[in-house]
Write a protein that holds these residues in place. Structure first.
Motif, PDB file in Angstrom:
ATOM      1  N   TYR A   1      82.910  69.299  29.223  1.00 40.43           N
ATOM      2  CA  TYR A   1      82.586  70.716  29.301  1.00 40.43           C
ATOM      3  C   TYR A   1      83.058  71.316  30.625  1.00 40.43           C
ATOM      4  O   TYR A   1      82.848  70.732  31.692  1.00 40.43           O
ATOM      5  CB  TYR A   1      81.076  70.929  29.169  1.00 40.43           C
TER       6      TYR A   1
ATOM      7  N   LEU B   1      80.275  80.335  29.462  1.00 43.84           N
ATOM      8  CA  LEU B   1      80.174  78.959  29.945  1.00 43.84           C
ATOM      9  C   LEU B   1      78.776  78.415  29.669  1.00 43.84           C
ATOM     10  O   LEU B   1      77.814  79.179  29.648  1.00 43.84           O
ATOM     11  CB  LEU B   1      80.466  78.910  31.451  1.00 43.84           C
ATOM     12  N   PRO B   2      78.645  77.096  29.487  1.00 43.12           N
ATOM     13  CA  PRO B   2      79.709  76.083  29.507  1.00 43.12           C
ATOM     14  C   PRO B   2      80.613  76.180  28.285  1.00 43.12           C
ATOM     15  O   PRO B   2      80.192  76.642  27.224  1.00 43.12           O
ATOM     16  CB  PRO B   2      78.938  74.765  29.521  1.00 43.12           C
TER      17      PRO B   2
ATOM     18  N   TYR C   1      84.027  75.553  40.162  1.00 46.78           N
ATOM     19  CA  TYR C   1      84.006  75.194  38.738  1.00 46.78           C
ATOM     20  C   TYR C   1      84.317  73.708  38.584  1.00 46.78           C
ATOM     21  O   TYR C   1      85.069  73.129  39.381  1.00 46.78           O
ATOM     22  CB  TYR C   1      85.022  76.026  37.947  1.00 46.78           C
TER      23      TYR C   1
ATOM     24  N   GLN D   1      82.469  74.250  33.253  1.00 45.79           N
ATOM     25  CA  GLN D   1      81.345  75.110  33.596  1.00 45.79           C
ATOM     26  C   GLN D   1      81.288  75.343  35.101  1.00 45.79           C
ATOM     27  O   GLN D   1      82.037  74.737  35.871  1.00 45.79           O
ATOM     28  CB  GLN D   1      80.037  74.484  33.135  1.00 45.79           C
ATOM     29  N   LYS D   2      80.395  76.242  35.490  1.00 48.43           N
ATOM     30  CA  LYS D   2      80.155  76.446  36.915  1.00 48.43           C
ATOM     31  C   LYS D   2      79.442  75.227  37.482  1.00 48.43           C
ATOM     32  O   LYS D   2      78.584  74.635  36.828  1.00 48.43           O
ATOM     33  CB  LYS D   2      79.301  77.695  37.146  1.00 48.43           C
TER      34      LYS D   2
END
Length: 211
Positions: free
Chosen positions: A29, A20-21, A91, A31-32
């Motif tokens: 995107y 990630l991303p 997320y 991602q976290k």
């Protein structure tokens, strides 16, 4: 910077098996969530009343992992353990654009093998430099109520699942609604089923109706 980027919160509890991303689409995107986004998500939970018991301790299901409790006599008894902040399961899908873009992404995410639930959308309005929250109250209540009622289970996704969202999104954008009206109607009906509680038998009936 996430302070001026729209994002959709992924409501699933996920185990993510890719780097990630991850680029789903141009300017989009997976991602976290960062600390700024987590604060906004947790404020929503606190204000909405979801996960009331956990929020007495400023917790949510995304900060716990459930493991077998060996101290309990009952078989398959699980207990929640705190995750370290770097392991929290918040997320998001960061994106540029308005609600119409994320709506089409929601439709695409309904059609992948692991159905991602974009429960909340935090839309950044650059003209006034602030966020607005977009949600479907009935659908959001049903999803989080079910998560709160039963022990939430994590789902595993990888780069293939995320690539599929981007591919289906592009197909959905190109769908000729005049030529294939039944396909568009079926996709819309699938989304509308989220207004029905997960435990309702009418949800099964609705799926057969779509088929």
């Amino acid at each position: 910077m996430s302070e001026n980027t729209s994002f959709a919160f992924v409501a699933n509890l996920l185990n993510v098996n890719c780097n990630l991303p991850f680029k789903v689409l141009e300017d989009c995107y997976f991602q976290k969530a960062d600390s700024f986004q987590i604060d906004k998500i947790k404020k929503y939970f606190s204000d909405s009343g979801h996960f009331t018991q956990l929020f007495r301790f400023n917790l949510s299901p995304y900060e716990l992992v459930y493991v077998e409790d060996t101290n309990m006599l009952q078989q398959n008894s699980l207990t929640g353990q705190h995750l370290e902040p770097q392991d929290w399961k918040y997320y998001v899908l960061n994106f540029y654009g308005g609600i119409s873009k994320v709506y089409d992404l929601i439709m695409a995410a309904n059609l992948v093998e692991i159905e991602l639930e974009f429960g909340l959308q935090f839309i950044y309005y650059k003209e006034i430099k602030t966020f607005g929250i977009q949600e479907n109250p009935t659908y959001t209540f049903n999803y989080f109520h079910e998560m709160n009622r039963s022990l939430p289970l994590s789902e595993s996704i990888d780069d293939t699942n995320l690539q599929d969202i981007g591919s289906i999104y592009q197909y959905y954008q190109q769908l000729d609604e005049i030529k294939y009206p039944d396909i568009k109607e079926a996709i819309n009906m699938l989304q509308e089923l989220k207004h029905i509680p997960h435990s309702s038998k009418f949800k099964v009936l609705g799926l057969f109706t779509i088929i």
